[in-house]
Design an enzyme around this catalytic site. Structure first.
Site, short mmCIF file in Angstrom:
data_model
loop_
_atom_site.label_atom_id
_atom_site.label_comp_id
_atom_site.label_asym_id
_atom_site.label_seq_id
_atom_site.Cartn_x
_atom_site.Cartn_y
_atom_site.Cartn_z
N LYS A 1 0.88 -1.19 -0.10
CA LYS A 1 0.03 0.09 -0.10
C LYS A 1 0.67 1.31 0.13
O LYS A 1 0.42 2.45 -0.27
CB LYS A 1 -1.08 0.02 1.21
CG LYS A 1 -2.13 -1.22 1.01
CD LYS A 1 -3.35 -0.98 1.75
CE LYS A 1 -4.31 -1.99 1.42
NZ LYS A 1 -5.55 -1.93 1.75
N LYS B 1 -6.46 -9.25 -6.58
CA LYS B 1 -7.42 -9.50 -5.87
C LYS B 1 -8.77 -8.56 -6.07
O LYS B 1 -8.45 -7.23 -6.41
CB LYS B 1 -7.19 -8.94 -4.37
CG LYS B 1 -8.00 -9.33 -3.20
CD LYS B 1 -7.59 -8.91 -1.81
CE LYS B 1 -7.75 -7.37 -1.44
NZ LYS B 1 -7.81 -7.27 -0.02
N LYS C 1 -12.41 -3.73 -2.69
CA LYS C 1 -13.49 -2.48 -2.56
C LYS C 1 -12.93 -1.20 -2.68
O LYS C 1 -13.45 -0.13 -2.99
CB LYS C 1 -14.26 -2.85 -1.12
CG LYS C 1 -13.37 -2.28 -0.03
CD LYS C 1 -14.52 -2.34 1.25
CE LYS C 1 -13.69 -3.28 2.39
NZ LYS C 1 -12.77 -2.95 2.68
P1 ATP Z 1 -9.16 -3.47 0.50
O1 ATP Z 1 -9.66 -4.24 -0.72
O2 ATP Z 1 -9.86 -2.02 0.56
O3 ATP Z 1 -7.72 -3.26 0.79
P2 ATP Z 1 -10.27 -5.45 2.10
O4 ATP Z 1 -11.48 -5.66 1.51
O5 ATP Z 1 -9.06 -6.29 1.75
O6 ATP Z 1 -9.81 -4.04 1.85
P3 ATP Z 1 -11.41 -5.78 4.58
O7 ATP Z 1 -12.64 -5.08 4.25
O8 ATP Z 1 -11.01 -5.00 5.94
O9 ATP Z 1 -10.19 -5.07 3.45
O10 ATP Z 1 -11.36 -6.88 4.52
C1 ATP Z 1 -12.54 -7.94 5.10
C2 ATP Z 1 -12.15 -9.39 4.93
O11 ATP Z 1 -12.54 -9.66 3.53
C3 ATP Z 1 -10.73 -9.83 5.31
O12 ATP Z 1 -10.60 -10.85 5.89
C4 ATP Z 1 -10.30 -9.84 3.67
O13 ATP Z 1 -9.16 -11.19 3.88
C5 ATP Z 1 -11.50 -10.35 2.91
N1 ATP Z 1 -11.40 -10.09 1.70
C6 ATP Z 1 -11.31 -9.12 1.12
N2 ATP Z 1 -11.31 -8.92 -0.23
C7 ATP Z 1 -11.13 -10.48 -0.52
C8 ATP Z 1 -11.21 -11.09 -1.73
N3 ATP Z 1 -11.03 -10.58 -2.82
N4 ATP Z 1 -11.24 -12.53 -1.58
C9 ATP Z 1 -11.32 -13.00 -0.71
N5 ATP Z 1 -11.40 -12.46 0.82
C10 ATP Z 1 -11.47 -10.89 0.62
#
Ligand code: ATP
Ligand code: LTN
Length: 328
Positions: free
Chosen positions: A111, A194, A197
């Site tokens: 990041k 990945k 969001k």
């Molecule tokens: P960002 O994408 O903004 O970096 P994030 O979605 O990874 O954020 P969080 O919203 O805090 O971060 O993640 C919440 C949970 O969702 C975490 O356990 C993360 O590992 C899971 N997660 C997020 N994106 C994915 C994905 N594409 N596939 C599987 N698990 C995910």
């Protein structure tokens, strides 16, 4: 009963990746664990958020938790910032963390990469310590997360061990729980990245509150390959494999069952079946989401949770303060 804890930060609208990689696990595991699931709003502050948007996202995540099947009788659902003790313990843990170990966190490296000259907040650097505090303050046994958070749970274990060695047995060592399939859902336009969001374009990202029609378009234009065989092979066929994981997760099918089902299908046909599964899932979730928002029950649920979590956290922080020798 063993304790589970996990959270999601409100940095964008929740995606299908958040559901498959995280929320789905929380719902399944609440049957077996005393669960604590929260909105990690303090974690969102590592980047700038429009305050009004942040507030809306916090409410959306709460309603999505409930709409996905988290049951307040089994899971204590709360908002991190409403409990002042997390940040309190975090400071103590920060003073027991080293610059070197935090510099090795791959999420920090990712990041902060390419931000030459651009300011990076100190919070982005220290946020894994706040996450350790979220976990350790509850004596959580297990932390279900996507694979990207595994290193942070390991840091929590290291900090707990260090603290216990210095000051005497205080914290439990948490175990990360990573789903075998669906640990990582990939972007539909770039299936090696990945589904996130906080993605800028959102073209390959399915949001949980987006219309079924728009989700269908995104699935139908997902990047695949040209060999027209629906086989799970994440290395050579990342796009098709990603769609297969989405399909099997939402339909509760095994990969073998899905491969057999689509053995004679062309990609168009396969995508259309995946789109049906996603649309059906979204429509059902969104209906429940609207019912929950309209019912106005969220504030009561949060008030009850806050009473419970405050007691637990106050006790832990007092124990820590006593051990380290601060206070009168
Ligand atoms: P960002 O994408 O903004 O970096 P994030 O979605 O990874 O954020 P969080 O919203 O805090 O971060 O993640 C919440 C949970 O969702 C975490 O356990 C993360 O590992 C899971 N997660 C997020 N994106 C994915 C994905 N594409 N596939 C599987 N698990 C995910
Ligand atoms: N850092 C996590 C969100 C998070 C979390 C937690 C997850 C904050 N505190 C405690 C599990 C346990 C993330 O960015 N996905």
């Amino acid at each position: 009963m063993k304790r589970l804890l996990s959270g999601i930060k409100p940095t964008g609208d929740l995606t299908l990746g958040n559901y498959i990689g995280a929320i789905r696990q929380f719902v399944e595991m609440q049957k077996k664990y005393e669960s604590f699931v929260f909105v990690a709003d303090l974690h969102a502050l590592t980047i700038y958020n429009d305050p009004k948007e942040l507030k809306k996202r916090i409410h959306d995540i709460l309603a999505i938790y409930l709409a996905s099947g988290l049951d307040p009788k089994k899971t204590t659902i709360f908002v991190q910032s409403e409990n002042l003790y997390h940040a309190n313990l975090s400071w103590v843990l920060e003073c027991n963390s080293y610059m070197g170990e935090l510099s090795r966190m791959t999420q920090f490296k990712d990041k902060s990469k390419g931000k030459n000259g651009e300011a990076i907040s100190c919070g982005l650097f220290t946020y894994p310590v706040l996450m350790a505090s979220d976990i350790l303050i509850y004596d959580a046994d297990v932390v279900p997360t996507g694979i990207d958070q595994k290193q942070h749970v390991e840091l929590a274990r290291n900090l707990a061990t260090r603290f216990n060695n210095r000051y005497g047995e205080t914290f439990k060592l948490p175990e990360p729980i990573i789903p075998e399939e669906g640990a990582k859902i990939y972007d539909l336009q770039n299936p090696t990245k990945k589904m996130s969001k906080s993605d800028e374009t959102g073209k390959g990202v399915i949001m949980l509150l987006e219309s079924a029609e728009s989700a269908r378009k995104k699935i139908m234009s997902a990047v695949t390959d040209s060999d027209n065989k629906v086989i799970y092979d994440p290395i050579n066929k990342p796009g098709i494999s990603n769609l297969l994981v989405i399909y099997t997760s939402l339909k509760n099918k095994t990969m073998k069952e899905a491969e057999e089902e689509f053995a004679n299908s062309k990609y168009g046909e396969f995508k259309s079946k995946v789109a049906d599964a996603v649309c059906e899932f979204l429509e059902d979730l969104q209906k429940k989401y609207r019912e929950i928002v309209e019912s106005g029950e969220i504030p009561r649920i949060l008030d009850e949770s806050n009473e419970k979590v405050e007691k637990i956290c106050k006790k832990k922080v007092q124990e820590v303060f006593e051990k380290i020798g601060v206070g009168r």
